[in-house]
Design a protein around this motif. Structure first.
Motif, short mmCIF file in Angstrom:
data_model
loop_
_atom_site.label_atom_id
_atom_site.label_comp_id
_atom_site.label_asym_id
_atom_site.label_seq_id
_atom_site.Cartn_x
_atom_site.Cartn_y
_atom_site.Cartn_z
N MET B 10 0.83 -1.21 0.00
CA MET B 10 0.00 0.00 0.00
C MET B 10 0.87 1.26 0.00
SD MET B 10 -3.45 0.25 0.54
CE MET B 10 -3.58 1.50 1.83
N SER B 11 1.87 1.24 0.87
CA SER B 11 2.74 2.40 0.98
C SER B 11 3.47 2.64 -0.34
CB SER B 11 3.74 2.17 2.13
OG SER B 11 4.75 3.15 2.09
N GLY B 12 3.99 1.57 -0.93
CA GLY B 12 4.67 1.69 -2.22
C GLY B 12 3.75 2.25 -3.28
N ALA B 13 2.49 1.78 -3.28
CA ALA B 13 1.53 2.23 -4.29
C ALA B 13 1.25 3.72 -4.13
CB ALA B 13 0.24 1.42 -4.19
N LEU B 14 1.09 4.18 -2.89
CA LEU B 14 0.88 5.61 -2.64
C LEU B 14 2.06 6.43 -3.15
CD1 LEU B 14 -0.55 6.01 0.98
CD2 LEU B 14 -1.52 6.91 -1.13
N PHE B 15 3.25 5.89 -2.92
CA PHE B 15 4.48 6.60 -3.33
C PHE B 15 4.52 6.72 -4.85
CE2 PHE B 15 8.56 7.73 -1.16
CZ PHE B 15 9.19 8.30 -2.26
N GLY B 16 4.23 5.61 -5.53
CA GLY B 16 4.26 5.61 -7.00
C GLY B 16 3.22 6.55 -7.58
N LEU B 17 2.03 6.54 -6.97
CA LEU B 17 0.95 7.43 -7.40
C LEU B 17 1.38 8.88 -7.22
CD1 LEU B 17 -1.92 6.84 -8.39
CD2 LEU B 17 -2.73 7.13 -6.04
N GLY B 18 1.99 9.17 -6.08
CA GLY B 18 2.45 10.53 -5.80
C GLY B 18 3.49 10.99 -6.80
N LEU B 19 4.42 10.10 -7.13
CA LEU B 19 5.47 10.47 -8.11
C LEU B 19 4.86 10.77 -9.47
CD1 LEU B 19 8.40 7.96 -7.37
CD2 LEU B 19 8.39 10.43 -6.99
N ALA B 20 3.90 9.95 -9.88
CA ALA B 20 3.29 10.13 -11.21
C ALA B 20 2.46 11.41 -11.24
CB ALA B 20 2.43 8.92 -11.57
N ILE B 21 1.60 11.60 -10.23
CA ILE B 21 0.71 12.77 -10.21
C ILE B 21 1.52 14.06 -10.15
CG2 ILE B 21 -0.98 14.02 -8.79
CD1 ILE B 21 -2.27 11.32 -8.18
N SER B 22 2.61 14.04 -9.39
CA SER B 22 3.39 15.27 -9.20
C SER B 22 4.28 15.58 -10.40
CB SER B 22 4.24 15.15 -7.95
OG SER B 22 5.19 14.11 -8.08
N CYS B 103 16.30 10.17 -10.23
CA CYS B 103 16.72 9.62 -8.95
C CYS B 103 16.03 8.24 -8.85
CB CYS B 103 16.42 10.56 -7.81
SG CYS B 103 14.70 11.08 -7.64
N PRO B 104 16.34 7.44 -7.84
CA PRO B 104 15.89 6.04 -7.87
C PRO B 104 14.38 5.83 -8.03
CG PRO B 104 17.67 6.27 -6.30
CD PRO B 104 17.34 7.67 -6.76
N GLY B 105 13.53 6.56 -7.30
CA GLY B 105 12.09 6.30 -7.37
C GLY B 105 11.51 6.51 -8.76
N PRO B 106 11.63 7.70 -9.32
CA PRO B 106 11.10 7.93 -10.67
C PRO B 106 11.71 7.00 -11.72
CG PRO B 106 11.56 10.02 -9.60
CD PRO B 106 12.10 8.95 -8.69
N ALA B 107 12.98 6.63 -11.55
CA ALA B 107 13.60 5.72 -12.52
C ALA B 107 12.91 4.36 -12.49
CB ALA B 107 15.10 5.57 -12.22
N LEU B 108 12.60 3.86 -11.27
CA LEU B 108 11.94 2.55 -11.17
C LEU B 108 10.53 2.60 -11.76
CD1 LEU B 108 13.11 1.46 -7.61
CD2 LEU B 108 13.73 0.39 -9.78
N VAL B 109 9.82 3.71 -11.52
CA VAL B 109 8.48 3.85 -12.10
C VAL B 109 8.59 3.92 -13.63
CG1 VAL B 109 6.46 5.37 -12.29
CG2 VAL B 109 7.49 4.95 -10.05
N GLY B 110 9.58 4.67 -14.11
CA GLY B 110 9.79 4.78 -15.55
C GLY B 110 10.10 3.43 -16.18
#
Lengths: 141, 144
Positions: B10-22, B103-110
């Motif tokens: 759940m926490s990971g999903a919120l983080f990914g959603l936040g990165l995409a929306i922002s 940076c690591p988060g957006p790269a993993l989502v990408g």
């Protein structure tokens, strides 16, 4: 496009994510630390890391499909620069024990001086690097 | 699925959603923030402000609890020293971050979204992290 509203809202979701992880399982939501622990942490400590990353990647990728401002799939970064950048980001975040999320979102939230020092350092070298690349070398990565 | 794994998912999903929306999954938006003396884009400042506004308030309350709701203790860094590895590592990270805007988060989502640049970047990032692990392990062996 005026983007402060999605920025603040998306940022707040990231803050909520970090709060949920700390409140539920007592962990810091630092992406580089979570990734690194997948390979080196005790086996019992790997399931939550994998779950977090699966959630991150799935939700992020799905959300990107529905956003009008999602980045183009075929981007044009130079391959050698992408590889060099990746190596430096992986090496540096492991050496410095954190990235934008661990030191930035979580460390600043804990009012940690150590994390503030890290954030000021990587922001400074990053701004200096973009200045050199764009304005002295004239490159458009 | 146990509750620890569900909470992390759940926490990971919120983080990914936040990165995409922002908009942080677009590396050009990030590079725009770092281009302080050129085509400046303040977006990342709003994202960081939104995130830290939440953590700065919420972490105070959470860390007053005797323990996390699904665990035995909080695993918060106790190291407060501002040392060479912290500063040198962060400096190196900043250079790599600015070369391309990941940076690591957006790269993993990408990577998960099939963005060509992230598909090239992430394996190199993992290799860089592994390289530091090897260097450090070698240092430990030499020191013994």
């Amino acid at each position: 496009m005026s983007t402060w509203a999605p920025g603040l809202f998306g940022g707040a979701l990231i803050g909520l994510s970090a709060t949920l992880l700390l409140w539920s399982i007592g962990r810091i939501a630092g992406i580089s630390g979570i990734v690194n622990g997948l390979g080196s942490a005790p086996r019992s400590d790997r399931a939550w890391r994998a779950a977090f990353l699966i959630g991150l990647m799935t939700a992020g990728a799905v959300a990107m499909q529905f956003l009008p401002y999602a980045p183009a799939r075929q981007q044009t970064g130079s391959t050698p620069i992408l590889l060099l950048a990746g190596l430096l980001v992986g090496f540096g975040t492991r050496m410095g024990n954190g990235c934008t999320s661990g030191h930035g979102v979580c460390g600043l939230g804990r009012l940690s001086w150590r994390s503030l020092a890290a954030v000021l350092t990587f922001m400074s070298t990053a701004i200096a690097t973009v200045f050199v690349m764009r304005h002295l070398l004239g490159s458009q990565s | 699925m146990n509750r620890t794994v569900a909470a992390a998912l759940m926490s990971g999903a919120l983080f990914g959603l936040g990165l995409a929306i922002s908009g942080m999954t677009d590396r050009h938006v990030v590079l725009g923030f770092l281009d302080l003396f050129g085509d400046f884009n303040p977006q990342l400042a709003f994202v960081l402000a939104g995130a830290v506004a939440v953590t700065a308030i919420a972490f105070r309350f959470v860390l007053r609890l005797p323990q996390p709701v699904l665990g035995t203790h909080f695993r918060v860094p106790t190291d407060t020293t501002i040392d060479r590895p912290l500063l040198l590592g962060s400096a190196i990270f900043g250079v790599g971050w600015a070369l391309i805007g990941y940076c690591p988060g957006p790269a993993l989502v990408g990577l998960a979204g099939g963005l060509r640049d992230a598909v090239i970047f992430v394996p190199a990032m993992l290799a860089g992290s592994f390289a530091h692990y090897l260097v450090e392990r070698r240092g430990n062996i030499d020191a013994e």
